[in-house]
Write a protein that holds these residues in place. Sequence first.
Motif, PDB file in Angstrom:
ATOM      1  N   LEU A  61      16.899  44.163  65.818  1.00 33.86           N
ATOM      2  CA  LEU A  61      16.195  43.772  64.590  1.00 33.86           C
ATOM      3  C   LEU A  61      14.877  43.069  64.891  1.00 33.86           C
ATOM      4  O   LEU A  61      13.956  43.111  64.075  1.00 33.86           O
ATOM      5  CB  LEU A  61      17.089  42.883  63.721  1.00 33.86           C
ATOM      6  N   ALA A  62      14.781  42.450  66.048  1.00 31.81           N
ATOM      7  CA  ALA A  62      13.518  41.816  66.441  1.00 31.81           C
ATOM      8  C   ALA A  62      12.435  42.851  66.708  1.00 31.81           C
ATOM      9  O   ALA A  62      11.255  42.576  66.579  1.00 31.81           O
ATOM     10  CB  ALA A  62      13.727  40.950  67.683  1.00 31.81           C
ATOM     11  N   VAL A  63      12.863  44.072  67.054  1.00 33.38           N
ATOM     12  CA  VAL A  63      11.924  45.159  67.336  1.00 33.38           C
ATOM     13  C   VAL A  63      11.643  45.966  66.075  1.00 33.38           C
ATOM     14  O   VAL A  63      10.511  46.273  65.753  1.00 33.38           O
ATOM     15  CB  VAL A  63      12.479  46.084  68.448  1.00 33.38           C
ATOM     16  N   GLN A  64      12.728  46.334  65.386  1.00 37.33           N
ATOM     17  CA  GLN A  64      12.588  47.173  64.189  1.00 37.33           C
ATOM     18  C   GLN A  64      13.766  46.918  63.265  1.00 37.33           C
ATOM     19  O   GLN A  64      14.923  46.977  63.688  1.00 37.33           O
ATOM     20  CB  GLN A  64      12.546  48.650  64.595  1.00 37.33           C
ATOM     21  N   SER A  65      13.488  46.654  62.017  1.00 33.59           N
ATOM     22  CA  SER A  65      14.538  46.406  61.040  1.00 33.59           C
ATOM     23  C   SER A  65      15.068  47.729  60.501  1.00 33.59           C
ATOM     24  O   SER A  65      14.336  48.483  59.864  1.00 33.59           O
ATOM     25  CB  SER A  65      13.998  45.555  59.891  1.00 33.59           C
ATOM     26  N   THR A  66      16.339  48.014  60.811  1.00 33.59           N
ATOM     27  CA  THR A  66      16.981  49.209  60.277  1.00 33.59           C
ATOM     28  C   THR A  66      18.275  48.792  59.592  1.00 33.59           C
ATOM     29  O   THR A  66      18.856  47.752  59.914  1.00 33.59           O
ATOM     30  CB  THR A  66      17.316  50.232  61.391  1.00 33.59           C
ATOM     31  N   ASP A  67      18.733  49.617  58.671  1.00 36.36           N
ATOM     32  CA  ASP A  67      19.967  49.294  57.965  1.00 36.36           C
ATOM     33  C   ASP A  67      21.187  49.405  58.882  1.00 36.36           C
ATOM     34  O   ASP A  67      22.160  48.682  58.692  1.00 36.36           O
ATOM     35  CB  ASP A  67      20.107  50.184  56.723  1.00 36.36           C
ATOM     36  N   GLY A  68      21.131  50.271  59.880  1.00 37.01           N
ATOM     37  CA  GLY A  68      22.228  50.359  60.839  1.00 37.01           C
ATOM     38  C   GLY A  68      22.387  49.067  61.618  1.00 37.01           C
ATOM     39  O   GLY A  68      23.502  48.560  61.805  1.00 37.01           O
TER      40      GLY A  68
END
Length: 143
Positions: A61-68
């Motif tokens: 999540l620190a790199v890219q916020s995804t729902d997974g």
Amino acid sequence: MTRTDGHPRLLEWIATTVTCALLLVSMPVFADDADDALKRSQAAYDAGKFDEALKAADAGLAVQSTDGLKFMKARSNYKLGKIDEAWAVFQQIQPNKLPGDLQEPFVAEYAIVEAVAKDRAKQAKAPSASGGAPTMLWVASGA
């Protein structure tokens, strides 16, 4: 593209172009990192290592916020007993954006965490048997 003094802005244009190109090239790397973090989080969760699953999800999540990754964070928090944190994250997830293999578990786990969170909220609002004052339990010592 000239400065007010008449010199060309070639260096500024080159710097801007190079920066944009680097950003475009690095985007798939971020996606790969997020996918790897999701896989690591799922593997740790499946192994019952919920603290590692949470760390992997947070790293992704620190790199890219995804729902997974949000789902892995929410379910790991729940397994670690962090009900409020889990419920807060569950509410941010858009189920239609989850990978296919996570949609069914999401529906089941969302319902469980929602029920537990609502029950906790209801208990917090209910007055205690002593009229709202904290209940103290004294244990007599053998002395």
